[in-house]
Each structure stands twice: as structure tokens, then as C-alpha cells.
Design an enzyme around this catalytic site. Structure first.
Site, PDB file in Angstrom:
ATOM      1  CG  PHE A   1      -1.962  -1.089   1.209  1.00 31.66           C
ATOM      2  CD1 PHE A   1      -3.125  -1.014   0.449  1.00 31.66           C
ATOM      3  CD2 PHE A   1      -1.732  -2.219   1.976  1.00 31.66           C
ATOM      4  CE1 PHE A   1      -4.043  -2.062   0.456  1.00 31.66           C
ATOM      5  CE2 PHE A   1      -2.642  -3.268   1.990  1.00 31.66           C
ATOM      6  CZ  PHE A   1      -3.798  -3.188   1.229  1.00 31.66           C
ATOM      7  CG  HIS A   2       4.592   1.449   0.192  1.00 32.89           C
ATOM      8  ND1 HIS A   2       4.438   0.426   1.093  1.00 32.89           N
ATOM      9  CD2 HIS A   2       5.679   1.137  -0.548  1.00 32.89           C
ATOM     10  CE1 HIS A   2       5.389  -0.466   0.915  1.00 32.89           C
ATOM     11  NE2 HIS A   2       6.147  -0.056  -0.080  1.00 32.89           N
ATOM     12  CB  ALA A   3       4.293   4.591  -4.950  1.00 31.76           C
TER      13      ALA A   3
END
Ligand code: T46
Length: 135
Positions: free
Chosen positions: A48-50
Site C-alpha cells: 500500500f505504497h509507492a
């Protein structure tokens, strides 16, 4: 979105298999960090991130899992189950890892040291960054 999956050379003989990974040869960047996750609880979804700059190669060296890749316009799901396959995940890609088998070990080779400020953890901020990048 182009999915880049490497099939690493397997050095097999009657004793079994061996895969060797060298930076700039098998891996397209300097490897500054290796981490791995295992004993993942059933139904867990992680990531749930970049990342702003980090490049990584994900290798499911045991068991299997799925990786969702999202560039802000398009989403793709990649199934990892072979210890000789590596998924390249560039910066600016939102990632989620899920459907881990109970025996899954997901190993990650990273182009830089751990740095919390490199993470984009808010999906709206990620979309904004992706939109500006594609302008
Ligand atoms: C990514 C995906 C594929 C460290 O102390 N050092 C590290 O190098 C890492 C990766 C994590 N941590 C600590 C930070 C957290 O307290 O370990 C804990 C779990 O990390 P996180 O919640 O970031 O794990 P994931 O599975 O959500 O994401 C990880 C990587 O952080 C990330 O870069 O791309 O795997």
C-alpha cells in the site's frame, strides 16, 4: 504498463538448483539492501505504497504470492511462484502484496537503504505524483 519479469539463470545439477544474482549483471542496479518477509498471516495484504526513487526486484524464493502493480492509470497483477523469477518494480508504482501461501518467502533486492521519506503512503498523493509525472 510493461511488466518486467526476469528469469534468472539456474545452475542445476544432480544436487539441485542454484541461482546467483550479481548487481549490474542479473540485477539492473546496485544492490544496497536485501530484506524478506515470511510467516505472513492468512488473508494479509501488505505494501500500500509507492516509492519516490527506490527500484526493487521481488523474488518469491519459496511458496507463492501475488503482487498488484498500479501506475495510476493501469493495474496489473503478477503471480510469483518460482525462485528463479524476479519482478522488477520501479519507483512511482503503487504496490500491494497478497495471497501469500503459508510457506511463502518473498525476498526483495533494493537499490537503496531504508528511508521512510522515500515512501508515498497516501493513495491520493500517489495519484497526484503519477499525474504530474505523466504531464
Ligand atoms: C516495498 C514492499 C515490497 C525496516 O526497518 N527496514 C526495511 O528495509 C524495511 C523494508 C522495513 N523495515 C521496517 C519498517 C516497518 O516497521 O519493517 C516494518 C515493515 O515494513 P513495511 O510495513 O514497509 O513492509 P511492507 O511489506 O508494507 O513493504 C515492504 C517495503 O517496505 C517496501 O519498500 O516495496 O515491501
Amino acid at each position: 504498463m510493461q511488466v518486467i519479469k526476469y528469469a534468472f539463470q539456474q545452475h542445476g545439477d544432480d544436487r539441485g538448483q542454484l541461482v546467483a544474482l550479481e548487481e549490474f549483471k542479473d540485477i539492473p542496479f546496485e544492490i544496497k539492501r536485501v530484506y524478506y518477509m515470511y510467516d505472513t498471516s492468512e488473508g494479509v495484504r501488505r505494501g500500500f505504497h509507492a516509492h519516490r526513487n527506490l527500484e526493487q526486484i521481488l523474488i518469491c524464493i519459496h511458496g507463492s504470492c501475488k503482487i498488484l502493480l498500479d501506475n495510476g492509470k493501469e493495474k496489473k497483477v503478477v503471480f510469483l511462484e518460482k525462485p528463479y523469477e524476479g519482478l522488477y518494480v520501479s519507483n512511482d508504482i503503487w504496490r500491494e502484496m497478497y495471497d501469500f501461501s503459508s510457506d511463502a518467502v518473498l525476498m526483495v533486492l533494493a537499490s537503496d537503504y531504508y528511508n521512510e521519506s522515500d515512501y508515498i503512503r497516501n493513495y491520493d498523493d500517489f495519484l497526484e505524483t503519477a499525474k504530474n509525472k505523466n504531464k
